[in-house]
Design an enzyme around this catalytic site. Structure first.
Site, short mmCIF file in Angstrom:
data_model
loop_
_atom_site.label_atom_id
_atom_site.label_comp_id
_atom_site.label_asym_id
_atom_site.label_seq_id
_atom_site.Cartn_x
_atom_site.Cartn_y
_atom_site.Cartn_z
N LYS A 170 0.77 -1.10 0.05
CA LYS A 170 -0.13 0.03 -0.05
C LYS A 170 0.81 1.41 0.18
O LYS A 170 0.53 2.39 -0.79
CB LYS A 170 -0.95 0.23 1.06
N LYS A 238 -1.36 11.34 5.82
CA LYS A 238 -1.05 10.48 6.56
C LYS A 238 -0.27 9.34 6.09
O LYS A 238 0.89 8.92 6.54
CB LYS A 238 -2.42 10.05 7.08
#
Lengths: 296, 296
Positions: A170, A238
């Site tokens: 990811k 983030k």
């Protein structure tokens, strides 16, 4: 099989619904009780804590925002670890730190349980449609146990490797997509500054080696100046913090990813974290005093 | 229609052959006479200068390396301008400076002739297959006059705008593809440093928004460590110099493109300009002390 689902936000709610609709009994918990309503209306059982979810189920999905949130759900005072049954599986579908993931997997293993990290891409629409990409880290046997449930939520489901490998993948995804968005923005700035229509440029580039899913989708929304998410800058911000922390821990240089991180820092700093991360384009425009227009 | 073709290198030779094979009479010139042989064998007429080509033809294609080469072919002592007939068209398929292109178009217009800039992408194989992407700048009427000849050489042929617009589009293409290659490299470095198989990462990413033609093709060649061009670093280096010059002239900031340019400077500086520009990966590996391996 009794299924738990903790975290029912924009992503978690439709993902949990898809599991429920595939014919399983589902126990849910969300910090904001209102978020559980669509699930309980559809037949799920509401719980008052993560501990209560784990006490009733065998496979427990987590879909929250950040590393500390996952740590709290698993290790906290009302966490999963307080009640989890032997041989249960915790499946974390949040995007968090790979190294923290490995530590959590170790703790669960020490308690005779299992963990998979299974972050997703594909956004809200992908979650609703059950068409997410799911990148999974953990033991193959455990992956195969959970696969029928992944199939209810996603289409492109890849078992990458050991615990943490899903989160690493990811992170790689965010590195690549962020830089592609920034590169499309630079191409549009160069075209516009040169008095050339970026619509025509995009059309020509789509047919060659510069063609990408990002140029098709994000590239069009950039031309439309449609900064509605999609994928919020605050979340990409983030995720890039996770990437930069990993680069720091690993002692590797990722100069391109670092540049994208700076753009996202500035977007969030300007109070625009709710905009899609394609709003990197707005910073590039500010920097060069150029506005990218469709009818250039 | 009598067609001229000047510059018969890796790209020009198959492009000129495709025009010849589409049924036109073709006059050719190349600095190295041996390069004309495959064309004359197929029925083209060899000339001893660009001046001789222009004296015999109505549409004159140029496919050379850099801005000064095109300037020499058009303006030089044995150049096109010495003999070009009224209403003739010069079609420059090289990748050169957009602003120099506009100046050349002005000179030709002052001499009652026309110019199109028509740089290509798709590489040697695309040239052989008649499947190039062609990005065209210049007047629409002139574009339409040359279109049947473009169709002999390419598939994705887009008229972008006025003179120079084709070169601007090619510059945008190089900005985007260079950064995508560098971003794929960073993803592979992050995966490998984390002990995760980059083959699996690529497979997972191809199915989502990070998917691209570059990840399909270049991403595979990077994993295969196949640095044979494809597209030479020395040419990408030259193209990025054009981009950086344009950014300087226009007063715009392209930080991502600048970073890619530095990688290409270093590749050429290390004497590896003949390698494909995916060898950016080798520099990224040196920087982080990581080797990207398929069986990680």
């Amino acid at each position: 099989m009794k299924i738990g689902f903790i975290g029912l936000g924009i992503m978690g709610q439709p993902m949990a619904l898809n599991i429920l609709n595939s014919g399983h009994s589902v126990w849910v918990y969300a910090r904001r009780p209102a978020m559980m309503k669509p699930l309980t209306d559809a037949g799920a059982t509401a719980c008052s804590s993560s501990t209560e979810v784990a006490a009733n189920t065998d496979i427990i999905f987590i879909c929250v925002s950040d590393t500390q949130d996952v740590e709290k759900v698993i290790l906290g005072e009302e966490g999963i670890l307080k009640s989890i049954k032997k041989d249960s599986v915790v499946v974390d579908m949040s995007t968090i730190s790979p190294s923290a993931t490995r530590a959590l997997a170790k703790t669960l293993s020490d308690n005779e349980c299992h963990m998979l990290d299974a972050p997703v891409s594909g956004g809200e629409q992908g979650a609703i449609d059950g068409a997410l990409s799911i990148m999974v880290g953990g033991e193959e046997e455990i992956f195969n146990r959970v696969l029928p449930l992944f199939n209810a939520m996603g289409k492109n489901i890849v078992h990458i490797g050991d615990n943490g490998a899903g989160q690493v993948t990811k992170a790689c995804n965010q590195v690549l997509i962020g830089q592609t968005i920034a590169a499309i923005g630079e191409a549009y700035i160069l075209a516009s500054a040169s008095g050339v229509d970026p619509v025509k440029v995009r059309q020509a580039l789509l047919g060659g080696f510069a063609g990408s899913r990002a140029l098709e989708s994000h590239g069009q929304r950039m031309l439309d100046r449609n900064f509605k998410p999609g994928f919020k800058s605050s979340l990409h911000h983030k995720d890039m913090r996770i990437v930069m922390e990993a680069a720091h821990e690993l002692g590797i240089a990722l100069p391109g990813a670092s540049q994208v991180t700076q753009y996202l820092n500035a977007i969030v700093g300007q109070g625009k974290g709710e905009n899609d991360s394609i709003s990197i384009l707005e910073l590039q425009e500010l920097l060069s005093g150029i506005t990218v227009k469709k009818d250039n």
